[in-house]
Design a protein around this motif. Sequence first.
Motif, PDB file in Angstrom:
ATOM      1  N   THR A   1       0.848  -1.195   0.000  1.00  5.42           N
ATOM      2  CA  THR A   1       0.000   0.000   0.000  1.00  5.42           C
ATOM      3  C   THR A   1       0.884   1.247   0.000  1.00  5.42           C
ATOM      4  N   TYR A   2       0.324   2.330  -0.486  1.00  5.18           N
ATOM      5  CA  TYR A   2       1.104   3.523  -0.835  1.00  5.18           C
ATOM      6  C   TYR A   2       1.898   4.092   0.349  1.00  5.18           C
ATOM      7  N   GLN A   3       1.180   4.414   1.444  1.00  4.26           N
ATOM      8  CA  GLN A   3       1.859   5.045   2.579  1.00  4.26           C
ATOM      9  C   GLN A   3       2.928   4.132   3.168  1.00  4.26           C
ATOM     10  N   ALA A   4       2.586   2.849   3.312  1.00  2.46           N
ATOM     11  CA  ALA A   4       3.543   1.913   3.915  1.00  2.46           C
ATOM     12  C   ALA A   4       4.754   1.715   3.005  1.00  2.46           C
ATOM     13  N   LEU A   5       4.529   1.725   1.692  1.00  2.49           N
ATOM     14  CA  LEU A   5       5.650   1.598   0.745  1.00  2.49           C
ATOM     15  C   LEU A   5       6.579   2.810   0.835  1.00  2.49           C
ATOM     16  N   ILE A   6       5.978   3.998   0.918  1.00  2.00           N
ATOM     17  CA  ILE A   6       6.808   5.205   1.023  1.00  2.00           C
ATOM     18  C   ILE A   6       7.693   5.110   2.265  1.00  2.00           C
ATOM     19  N   HIS A   7       7.086   4.656   3.368  1.00  2.00           N
ATOM     20  CA  HIS A   7       7.837   4.558   4.616  1.00  2.00           C
ATOM     21  C   HIS A   7       8.915   3.476   4.510  1.00  2.00           C
ATOM     22  N   ASP A   8       8.626   2.437   3.743  1.00  2.00           N
ATOM     23  CA  ASP A   8       9.569   1.332   3.613  1.00  2.00           C
ATOM     24  C   ASP A   8      10.775   1.705   2.738  1.00  2.00           C
ATOM     25  N   VAL A   9      10.525   2.347   1.593  1.00  2.00           N
ATOM     26  CA  VAL A   9      11.631   2.510   0.641  1.00  2.00           C
ATOM     27  C   VAL A   9      12.192   3.932   0.544  1.00  2.00           C
TER      28      VAL A   9
END
Length: 618
Positions: free
Chosen positions: A255-263
């Motif tokens: 999901t978008y927010q979690a991906l941003i936080h991940d990468v």
Amino acid sequence: MLNFNAPPLKNTTAEPVWKVLIYDRFGQDIISPLLSVKELRDMGITLHLLLHSDRDPIPDVPAVYFVMPTEENIDRICQDLRNQLYESYYLNFISAISRSKLEDIASAALAANAVSQVTKVFDQYLNFITLEDDMFILCHQNKELISYHAINRADIQDTDMEAIMDTIVDSLFCFFVTLGAVPIIRCPRGNAAEMVAVVNTVELESKLRENLRDARNSLFTGDNMAAGQFSFQRPLFVLADRNVDMATPLHHTWTYQALIHDVLDFHLNRVMMEEGAGAEPSPAGARPKKKSRKSYDLTAADKFWQKHKGSPFPEVAESVQEELDTYRAQEDEVKRLKSIMGLEGEDEGAISMLSDNTAKLTSAVSSLPELLEKKRLIDLHTNVATAVLDHIKSRKLDVYFEYEEKLMSKSTLDKSLLDIISDPDAGTPEDKMRLFLIYYITAQQAPSESDLEQYKKALLDAGCDLSPLNYIKQWKAFTKMAATPANYGNSGVKPMGLFSRVMNTGSQFVMEGVKNLVLKQHNLPVTRILDNLMEMKSHPETDDYRYFDPKMLRGSERYNITPLISAIVFVVGGGNYIEYQNLVDYTKSKQGKKVVYGCSELFNAAQFIKQLSQLGQK
């Protein structure tokens, strides 16, 4: 607070009183996700400065201070009084100030002959950071003091543990004062892995109980309660321990927010990105361009973000593209009208169209600021989504996400774990390590020694550091005595075939080769624990959870029997956006329920792995 501790008057055209805001790093972190510089200006804040910076005197302006009551902050405030920096001082402490420190300020004010200028002193009880309407973290500055690593160190002393507890309890107490609600608290029975949650609960409960008992100074009576939106019904407060679920924080996400936080580099709702300098090669011998760092704020005012932060990435890419197309159409419309308006002379047609078009053009021009803001947001999301997509493609994150979902839901696997670990094109060493740890954590049967050696060799060949595995091995042996492995429900993803719309040649996003995965709704362990406790379900996971009610007499175990409609879940030892998103989705499916997610710190997988490897270093 910014209005001198009086409720701001709505709809007045009066100029605000101009003032300066002085904060420390803690105050800065609390304010920055909530208010933009423009909003501060609208409230009359002309300057905002750090307490410990060199500040010039501005003798005819009032100053609002928002700081933690620490020794060095108090000393600095006393120094400001002595130097007569401002006209008047409104002192707001993030956490309650002790009597002795108040006396220090008072004596400094006396000595500086500034008693009349210290206009107000307030305890604000705001020692936590709100990132979303339904999410908070405890702190961002020196968060390593209450990190997973700090709590789970083998050599931790009792005094360290007490300091950690005091910090966490102080922040949670502030949170409930701000909510204006006394919660009903549930926490695990407490094997050693969950000790932290238990001690926290006991401490928090006695702090709330003490405050309720002191009727004259209670923070939960009359005025304060009116502000609380939950006052008509008490919230459930569930304290969970990170050790309940170690796989989710390592999980690759979709999901978008979690991906941003991940990468990407994403802190306190701000993304920091390097502007791509690598697109056009610099001419031979020229100095390579310096990459500039750019920051983007992802705020509640950004409608696209609010709508899509929880969506699967492919959907986000499509939506950005759609937004871009509508924007271009609107822009073309303005251009077309302008060219028509430019027609001079005798052309009867143009003149007769004029009255009709003037109205259109006027409306088009008046919508320009709106259009420009829209354009800014589209550019922002195009840049951020493109950066995320680059990571997905270069590291094959879709493959990892899909494979881990299968591991966690115990479905059949289509290729061997060893293949992915040994594939030089799939992901970074860290990606491989995360995948292997998830396999190791979720496996019913631990791999045999010989298999483990084989995996270890492959991981080392791939350039992985094995110290996180050392810790997870100890952790698994330890929790095996204590509890059953967490169950991740029948999650799973269904590939939807390749992207339809995004594959169009006109799209900004080249999605070739990336799987279009759609999420099935499933509850992660933390969500499931909440669901059991909120809906009063009987379940082995939560049946022995302890029950505390600060309003009840001690020892009277009277349970609340009505299902609750509002709840706060707090994870000691750190949380992540995957869990937050899972709770948001859960709440959407339950009409009329409100759930808030909190955690002692927010980390992404890279930060979590780092803590695990510190714990696992021999």
